[in-house]
Design an enzyme around this catalytic site. Structure first.
Site, short mmCIF file in Angstrom:
data_model
loop_
_atom_site.label_atom_id
_atom_site.label_comp_id
_atom_site.label_asym_id
_atom_site.label_seq_id
_atom_site.Cartn_x
_atom_site.Cartn_y
_atom_site.Cartn_z
CE1 TYR A 11 4.83 12.25 0.39
CE2 TYR A 11 5.77 10.57 -1.25
CZ TYR A 11 5.31 11.75 -0.77
OH TYR A 11 5.27 12.57 -1.89
CG LEU A 33 3.86 4.14 14.68
CD1 LEU A 33 3.59 4.92 16.10
CD2 LEU A 33 3.26 5.07 13.49
CB SER A 124 6.32 -0.34 -7.20
OG SER A 124 7.38 0.15 -7.82
CE1 TYR A 148 9.38 -1.76 -1.95
CE2 TYR A 148 10.25 -1.25 -4.40
CZ TYR A 148 9.23 -1.00 -3.35
OH TYR A 148 8.06 -0.20 -3.35
CE LYS A 152 6.04 -2.72 -2.71
NZ LYS A 152 4.81 -2.76 -1.69
NE ARG A 230 13.78 6.56 -12.64
CZ ARG A 230 14.90 6.59 -13.46
NH1 ARG A 230 14.83 6.93 -14.64
NH2 ARG A 230 15.91 5.68 -13.14
P1 NAD Z 1 6.67 4.82 4.03
O1 NAD Z 1 7.64 4.01 4.69
O2 NAD Z 1 6.38 6.08 4.46
O3 NAD Z 1 5.17 4.07 4.46
C1 NAD Z 1 5.46 2.60 4.76
C2 NAD Z 1 4.52 2.56 6.15
O4 NAD Z 1 4.49 1.16 6.36
C3 NAD Z 1 5.39 3.32 7.19
O5 NAD Z 1 4.22 4.07 7.96
C4 NAD Z 1 5.92 2.17 8.14
O6 NAD Z 1 5.82 2.40 9.45
C5 NAD Z 1 4.85 1.10 7.95
N1 NAD Z 1 5.41 -0.41 7.81
C6 NAD Z 1 6.59 -0.74 7.45
N2 NAD Z 1 6.71 -2.00 8.13
C7 NAD Z 1 5.73 -2.32 8.73
C8 NAD Z 1 5.25 -3.55 9.51
N3 NAD Z 1 6.27 -4.59 9.49
N4 NAD Z 1 4.26 -3.67 9.99
C9 NAD Z 1 3.51 -2.46 10.11
N5 NAD Z 1 3.74 -1.36 9.40
C10 NAD Z 1 4.88 -1.22 8.81
O7 NAD Z 1 6.54 4.50 2.47
P2 NAD Z 1 5.49 5.13 1.45
O8 NAD Z 1 6.54 5.70 0.43
O9 NAD Z 1 4.36 5.70 1.83
O10 NAD Z 1 5.24 3.78 0.52
C11 NAD Z 1 3.96 3.09 1.01
C12 NAD Z 1 3.65 1.65 -0.28
O11 NAD Z 1 3.73 2.14 -1.47
C13 NAD Z 1 4.74 0.98 0.00
O12 NAD Z 1 4.20 -0.28 -0.09
C14 NAD Z 1 5.83 1.04 -1.03
O13 NAD Z 1 6.36 -0.11 -1.34
C15 NAD Z 1 4.94 1.42 -2.05
N6 NAD Z 1 5.45 2.44 -3.03
C16 NAD Z 1 6.18 3.49 -2.74
C17 NAD Z 1 6.79 4.14 -3.72
C18 NAD Z 1 7.58 5.33 -3.15
O14 NAD Z 1 8.43 5.99 -4.13
N7 NAD Z 1 7.27 6.09 -2.21
C19 NAD Z 1 6.64 3.87 -5.14
C20 NAD Z 1 6.09 2.51 -5.40
C21 NAD Z 1 5.29 1.97 -4.26
C1 WQD Z 2 14.91 9.31 -9.68
C2 WQD Z 2 15.90 9.96 -10.50
C3 WQD Z 2 18.22 8.89 -10.10
C4 WQD Z 2 18.54 10.63 -6.21
C5 WQD Z 2 12.85 4.38 -6.90
C6 WQD Z 2 12.72 2.89 -6.88
C7 WQD Z 2 11.53 2.42 -7.27
C8 WQD Z 2 9.96 3.61 -6.62
C9 WQD Z 2 10.50 4.86 -6.60
C10 WQD Z 2 9.26 2.04 -4.92
C11 WQD Z 2 16.95 9.02 -11.32
C12 WQD Z 2 18.30 10.44 -9.91
C13 WQD Z 2 18.20 10.13 -7.51
C14 WQD Z 2 19.77 11.36 -6.17
C15 WQD Z 2 19.73 11.34 -8.67
N1 WQD Z 2 9.90 2.90 -5.19
N2 WQD Z 2 18.69 10.75 -8.66
N3 WQD Z 2 20.40 11.73 -7.48
O1 WQD Z 2 15.11 5.26 -8.82
O2 WQD Z 2 13.19 6.07 -10.42
O3 WQD Z 2 12.72 4.76 -8.20
O4 WQD Z 2 11.75 4.94 -6.11
O5 WQD Z 2 8.37 1.30 -5.44
O6 WQD Z 2 11.23 1.29 -6.94
O7 WQD Z 2 13.69 2.28 -7.62
O8 WQD Z 2 13.60 7.32 -7.94
O9 WQD Z 2 13.90 9.22 -6.86
O10 WQD Z 2 15.70 7.31 -6.48
O11 WQD Z 2 15.30 8.56 -8.89
O12 WQD Z 2 20.40 12.00 -9.57
O13 WQD Z 2 20.34 11.63 -4.91
O14 WQD Z 2 16.68 10.70 -10.01
O15 WQD Z 2 19.19 8.53 -10.84
O16 WQD Z 2 17.14 9.21 -12.41
P1 WQD Z 2 13.85 5.70 -8.83
P2 WQD Z 2 14.60 8.09 -7.44
#
Ligand code: NAD
Ligand code: WQD
Length: 341
Positions: A11, A33, A124, A148, A152, A230
């Site tokens: 994503y 993938l 994160s 998780y 990080k 958030r």
């Molecule tokens: P995502 O799952 O869409 O992207 C992660 C990608 O890594 C995927 O394309 C997946 O196929 C690949 N991947 C997973 N395991 C792998 C492996 N063992 N080897 C090679 N590739 C692998 O997630 P995203 O939301 O795009 O998140 C990207 C990064 O940002 C992650 O490190 C995630 O922890 C971090 N992050 C995401 C969020 C969020 O809410 N989406 C918030 C904070 C941090």
């Molecule tokens: C947002 C708000 C829920 C779903 C998570 C991870 C965090 C980070 C981002 C990677 C909260 C509420 C949610 C639903 C709801 N990831 N909610 N109904 O929890 O802030 O963060 O994703 O690093 O580590 O913990 O995001 O989108 O899950 O929730 O009411 O079906 O929406 O309670 O208040 P969150 P979220």
């Protein structure tokens, strides 16, 4: 620059690859993938007007990671590849530590071996654990509340130690708040497998008719309307933040060492505000039911984004309405995500 993007089919990675290509960088993606589709990268190529090379490699495979780096010879690496589902990390902690921490160790070793020591890491806001003092600054106390989050937290520590041990390293620890939205073309976006864990993808699937109603996890928090608050950030703003961080840490004048930057807007929105914004954007009603709080959820979390503004010259520009409009364009144009569209 020649840039290797791990997790670049995912994503946030796919949106960042679009911005890197737009800046004229050369990009190679390393992704197994496991949580992404090759179709996402094909569409990135379509948006950018040039194809993106994909190396189908698992970051836990040390030899394959080294071979990939030897082949790609990057000048910088942007490292997204990780597992990210909080609940799953409680069930399968070993897999999470192996992939997120172990995968990063493999990458660091391979980077060192090929003489590339410029790294942008997907951290994160989860590294602030259960902090309650808002807004969160980069100096807020660190912690975690689930495996998780610890991956990080630990990876950040590994990278700080690596950077401290050898002054040739430049590492950006980018602490994302809540990434949402999609590319304005509607061609790429978030496509979670199974039931979405996160709020906005769930709402989008309700609006498009894939799910009946949103479950609101608690309306008795100490917030203006009782629902969780958030800091939602548009994924294109986030992608631009990576470009800015890369510019800051690369080249002969790039800052050395490891540095953390919050990537957030500084504005909190409640669950009810997000639902209302999505209803405006989609013109659809989003039915909700209120259920008890989800384990581990805090009432409020939002960033102080001043350091990224002052040091990277980056600010999030897109508001909640635009986040919802772009999500809706993606979701309505691709109701089943990349699968059948
Ligand atoms: P995502 O799952 O869409 O992207 C992660 C990608 O890594 C995927 O394309 C997946 O196929 C690949 N991947 C997973 N395991 C792998 C492996 N063992 N080897 C090679 N590739 C692998 O997630 P995203 O939301 O795009 O998140 C990207 C990064 O940002 C992650 O490190 C995630 O922890 C971090 N992050 C995401 C969020 C969020 O809410 N989406 C918030 C904070 C941090
Ligand atoms: C947002 C708000 C829920 C779903 C998570 C991870 C965090 C980070 C981002 C990677 C909260 C509420 C949610 C639903 C709801 N990831 N909610 N109904 O929890 O802030 O963060 O994703 O690093 O580590 O913990 O995001 O989108 O899950 O929730 O009411 O079906 O929406 O309670 O208040 P969150 P979220």
């Amino acid at each position: 620059m020649q840039i290797l993007v791990t997790g670049g089919a995912g994503y946030i990675g796919s949106h960042t690859v679009v911005e890197l290509l737009a800046q004229g960088h050369e990009v190679v993606v390393l992704d197994d993938l496991s949580n992404a589709s090759a179709e996402a990268l094909r569409r990135v190529g379509e948006i950018a007007g040039r194809e993106v090379e994909l190396l189908e490699v698992d970051v836990t495979d040390e030899a394959a990671v080294l071979a990939a780096l030897e082949g790609a010879r990057p000048e910088a690496v942007v490292h997204f590849a990780a597992l990210k589902a909080v609940g799953e990390s409680v069930e399968q902690p070993e897999r999470y530590y192996r992939t997120n921490v172990g995968g990063t160790l493999n990458l660091v070793r391979a980077m060192d071996a090929v003489g590339c020591r410029t790294l942008v890491f997907s951290s994160s806001a989860t590294v602030y654990g259960a902090a309650t003092q808002m807004p969160l600054t980069e100096d807020s106390p660190l912690g975690a509340t689930n495996p998780y989050g610890w991956t990080k937290f630990m990876t950040e520590q590994v990278l700080r130690d690596v950077a401290a041990s050898d002054e040739r390293w430049s590492v950006a620890l980018l602490r994302y708040f809540n990434p949402v939205g999609a590319h304005p073309s509607g061609r790429i976006g978030e496509d979670p497998r199974g039931v979405p864990n996160n709020l906005v993808p769930f709402i989008a699937q309700v609006a498009v008719g894939r799910r009946e109603q949103l479950t609101v996890f608690g309306d008795d928090f100490d917030t203006p309307d009782g629902t969780g608050v958030r800091d939602y950030i548009h994924v294109v703003d986030l992608a631009e933040g990576h470009v800015a961080a890369l510019a800051k840490i690369s080249g002969p004048d790039g800052v050395r060492g490891a540095h953390a930057w919050n990537l957030g807007t500084g504005t909190g929105s409640s669950v009810r505000q997000v639902v209302a914004a999505f209803e405006r954007a989609s013109g659809r009603e989003v039915p909700v039911r209120v259920a008890p709080r989800r384990a581990g959820d805090v009432a409020t979390s939002y960033a102080d984004p001043a350091r990224a503004r002052d040091e990277l010259g980056w600010t999030a520009r897109r508001g909640l309405d635009e986040m919802c409009e772009d999500t809706w364009r993606w979701q309505s144009g691709n109701p089943q995500g990349y699968a059948t569209s």
